[in-house]
Enzyme design. Structure first.
Site, PDB file in Angstrom:
ATOM      1  N   ASP A   1      -9.029   3.571  -2.551  1.00  0.00           N
ATOM      2  CA  ASP A   1     -10.152   3.940  -1.359  1.00  0.00           C
ATOM      3  C   ASP A   1     -11.598   4.485  -2.033  1.00  0.00           C
ATOM      4  O   ASP A   1     -11.797   5.363  -2.203  1.00  0.00           O
ATOM      5  CB  ASP A   1      -9.788   5.058  -0.396  1.00  0.00           C
ATOM      6  CG  ASP A   1      -8.598   4.364   0.183  1.00  0.00           C
ATOM      7  OD1 ASP A   1      -8.163   3.187   0.082  1.00  0.00           O
ATOM      8  OD2 ASP A   1      -8.023   5.220   0.951  1.00  0.00           O
TER       9      ASP A   1
ATOM     10  N   GLU B   1       2.670   5.328  -3.744  1.00  0.00           N
ATOM     11  CA  GLU B   1       2.736   6.269  -4.937  1.00  0.00           C
ATOM     12  C   GLU B   1       3.915   7.077  -4.778  1.00  0.00           C
ATOM     13  O   GLU B   1       4.383   7.254  -5.941  1.00  0.00           O
ATOM     14  CB  GLU B   1       1.564   7.354  -4.482  1.00  0.00           C
ATOM     15  CG  GLU B   1       0.318   6.649  -4.878  1.00  0.00           C
ATOM     16  CD  GLU B   1      -0.194   5.810  -3.620  1.00  0.00           C
ATOM     17  OE1 GLU B   1       0.171   5.634  -2.686  1.00  0.00           O
ATOM     18  OE2 GLU B   1      -1.108   4.698  -3.900  1.00  0.00           O
TER      19      GLU B   1
ATOM     20  N   ASP C   1       0.776  -1.206   0.179  1.00  0.00           N
ATOM     21  CA  ASP C   1       0.089  -0.191   0.179  1.00  0.00           C
ATOM     22  C   ASP C   1       0.806   1.260   0.103  1.00  0.00           C
ATOM     23  O   ASP C   1       2.017   1.167   0.287  1.00  0.00           O
ATOM     24  CB  ASP C   1      -0.680   0.033   1.395  1.00  0.00           C
ATOM     25  CG  ASP C   1      -1.936   1.010   1.235  1.00  0.00           C
ATOM     26  OD1 ASP C   1      -2.378   1.619   0.336  1.00  0.00           O
ATOM     27  OD2 ASP C   1      -2.422   1.328   2.348  1.00  0.00           O
TER      28      ASP C   1
END
Ligand code: MIG
Length: 601
Positions: free
Chosen positions: A276, A196, A193
């Site tokens: 999300d 980025e 996760d």
């Protein structure tokens, strides 16, 4: 300039690739040739996955496992989000909440459940505290630097954190070694996760663009690169480091990595999800176009958080609908934010649980079809979940409604068309436009007359239609892919043009399929009124499948019970006059064979 679409980049030219097709599938295959395909995942990754931010103690994980098994929801994986860690530090375990992680992994394994752990890339900036990922990374000079040569420190879950420079192959190797303990105790998969990367106090919530990476890579001249240059591939490089590290640690096991960030080609190392989303009918609807586009972009394995991640608690109906659609998506994972009430499949009225279970079961029965699609995706790049136009470009182009199947519908492989209601919360009837005549309702076997159906939404029904000419392999219900199905492999035949299907099987977990231990067998059928021939081609590979017999079910059989032979030997054919299903049980042919049904005996 008006009417001009311009592309460009800071600091120079971009390489453009134009892929002319001509057919949409040719474009997808050529793009896969250019960027790579998603390798065959472990079979368990095609099962139902239960996640939550965060299952925080071993007791809670046991309760979830017991819930899945007790409610008889087939399932293959449970995820632990950041809450299992010590002070949110990657590659640690909170020993008071999880005193015996190896024991928990084994306990889950005995129930056919695989454990997936989140492993974020932000390493806690914790010098002198005995935190091995920092100490060993520091020693390997693994972290991204400020322009002045100092280590960049930014705030994420563990507090002050440092960021691995995945553009260096030695750093990717170091990263891969962080998985040694989890790999040894049998943690099955890993979730990357925040890659980025997400940095709470960074400009635009990410790394400053002037940070310094030091590309050092076989085949490349070593050089410095700004984060501006590396930013878009940072998540991909994180996936690659994880995947390759796991392969080194478990050289004969297919890694499973789920990533939030990636780039063209990242499908070689990780599956992804849509991030999300939130619990709304709109976002359930949006998932279809997002996942279809990910599939066209090489990501055969993608999912969205079932039920929605953020927002208010989904109504029972919304969660149920989300399970229905999710059962036909490549990655099928229920996940929810920590601020929300529970969102497991048994939350809400018993009637909803019963419907959700039915759809999860439908997916498990389809595993042989899904697995054959996975094999195809690994070799051709054709996605598992497809836009209707990929299969039927002419019908879609010719349709009066130009958006036929573009937004709300999707194909699971070449044979199943899934048509969720465009406005989920509304009971208004809607028209399902099919790509041609002859389609069959997957649930009821009703034959559609013409190429349109009007659907009046009901909670228990997700419309799924079968292509005329489909041959769909299915299996007896199991509670987990770890269970060997008991009973015959089912081959559902829906006579029609281009009648074809594929069987694929292997051990589901190792790389032995690359050494010939797999089974691939093509099936074809030709039909005439009252007659059908089903041809089993020669088998490729030397894998021995779990099935010993095959139940052929011909759908839409009109007329009397026919005679049948397999390579000249009589076979019993049982006709159910009410459903028009003709059932024949054969010994597993094991090689080329011909089943002849109908007159001519
Ligand atoms: O800042 O790990 O998208 O799936 O549950 C939030 C906690 C960080 C974002 C992921 C979500 C995950 C959550 N993460």
């Amino acid at each position: 300039e008006r009417n001009t679409l311009a592309f460009g980049a800071e600091d120079g030219a971009i390489d453009y690739y134009v892929i002319a097709g001509p057919a949409p599938k040719d474009v997808v295959r050529a793009y896969a040739w250019l960027t790579g395909t998603a390798p065959l995942p472990p079979r368990w990754a095609l099962g139902f996955q239960q996640s939550r931010y965060s299952y925080g103690t071993a007791a809670e994980v046991r309760r979830i496992a017991a819930g899945l098994r007790g409610h008889r929801i087939p399932a293959d994986a449970i995820y632990l989000d950041i809450g299992y860690q010590d002070r949110n530090r990657p590659f640690t375990v909170d020993r008071s909440a999880f005193p015996d992680l190896p024991g928990l992994v084994a306990e889950l394994g005995a129930q056919g459940l695989h454990l997936v752990l989140i492993t974020d890339l932000h390493i806690a900036h914790a010098p002198g505290q005995g935190y091995a990922p920092y100490d060993s990374g520091e020693a390997a000079d693994a972290f991204v630097k400020n322009p002045d040569g100092s280590e960049f420190v930014g705030k994420v879950w563990p507090g002050p954190s440092v960021f691995p420079d995945f553009s260096r192959s030695a750093v990717r190797d170091w990263w891969g070694r962080q998985y040694a303990y989890f790999a040894r105790i049998g943690v099955a998969g890993f979730w990357n996760d925040m890659n980025e990367p997400s940095v709470f106090d960074g400009p635009a919530s990410t790394l400053p663009l002037d940070l310094v990476h030091r590309i050092d890579e076989p085949g490349f001249a070593p050089r410095q690169a700004s984060h501006a240059e590396i930013h878009n591939v940072y998540g991909l490089l994180n996936s690659r480091a994880t995947y390759e590290g796991l392969l080194k640690l478990r050289p004969d096991e297919r890694p499973f990595v789920l990533t939030r960030a990636s780039y063209a080609g990242g499908q070689r190392w990780a599956a992804t999800w849509t991030g999300d989303n939130s619990s709304s009918w709109d976002q359930l609807n949006l998932a279809t176009s997002m996942l279809v586009n990910l599939g066209l972009s090489g990501f055969a394995y993608a999912g969205d958080d079932i039920g929605g991640f953020a927002g208010a608690q989904p109504s029972p109906e919304l969660l149920t609908r989300w399970f229905e659609v999710g059962a036909f998506q490549p990655i099928f994972r229920d996940h929810a934010d920590n601020a929300k009430p529970a969102q497991e499949p048994w939350v809400g009225p018993a009637r909803d649980l019963e419907i959700r279970r039915r759809y999860v079961e439908a997916r498990y029965r389809l595993l042989p079809y899904l697995y054959a699609l996975a094999d195809e995706a690994s070799r051709s790049g054709l996605p598992i979940m497809r836009p209707v136009f990929l299969e039927f470009p002419r019908a879609v182009a010719a349709s009066a409604r130009r958006n036929l199947g573009v937004r709300d519908q999707f194909m699971l492989g070449p044979d199943l068309l899934v048509a969720p209601a465009p406005t989920g919360e509304s009971p208004a009837p809607y028209t399902v436009q099919l790509p041609g005549p002859g389609w069959t309702d997957y649930w009821s076997d009703a034959r559609v007359s013409g190429d349109r159906v009007v659907e009046t939404p009901t909670l228990e029904r997700l419309p799924v239609y079968v292509r005329p000419g489909a041959i769909i392999p299915r299996q007896p219900l199991v509670q987990s892919t770890s269970q060997t199905p008991s009973g015959p492999l089912e081959i559902a035949v829906y006579p029609g043009p281009d009648c074809a299907g594929t069987l694929y099987d292997d051990d589901g977990i190792s790389l032995a399929y690359r050494r010939g231990d797999y089974l691939r067998q093509r099936l074809r059928c030709t039909a005439a009124p009252g007659a059908l021939t089903l041809d089993f081609a020669a088998r490729e590979g030397r894998h021995r499948p779990w099935w010993h017999s095959i139940e052929v079910v011909v759908h839409g059989w009109d007329g009397a019970a026919p005679q049948a032979t397999l390579d000249g030997r009589p076979v019993d054919a049982r006709l159910d006059a009410a459903t028009h299903r003709l059932t024949l049980v054969l010994p597993d042919p094991g090689g080329p064979a011909r089943l002849v049904i109908g007159p001519g005996h």
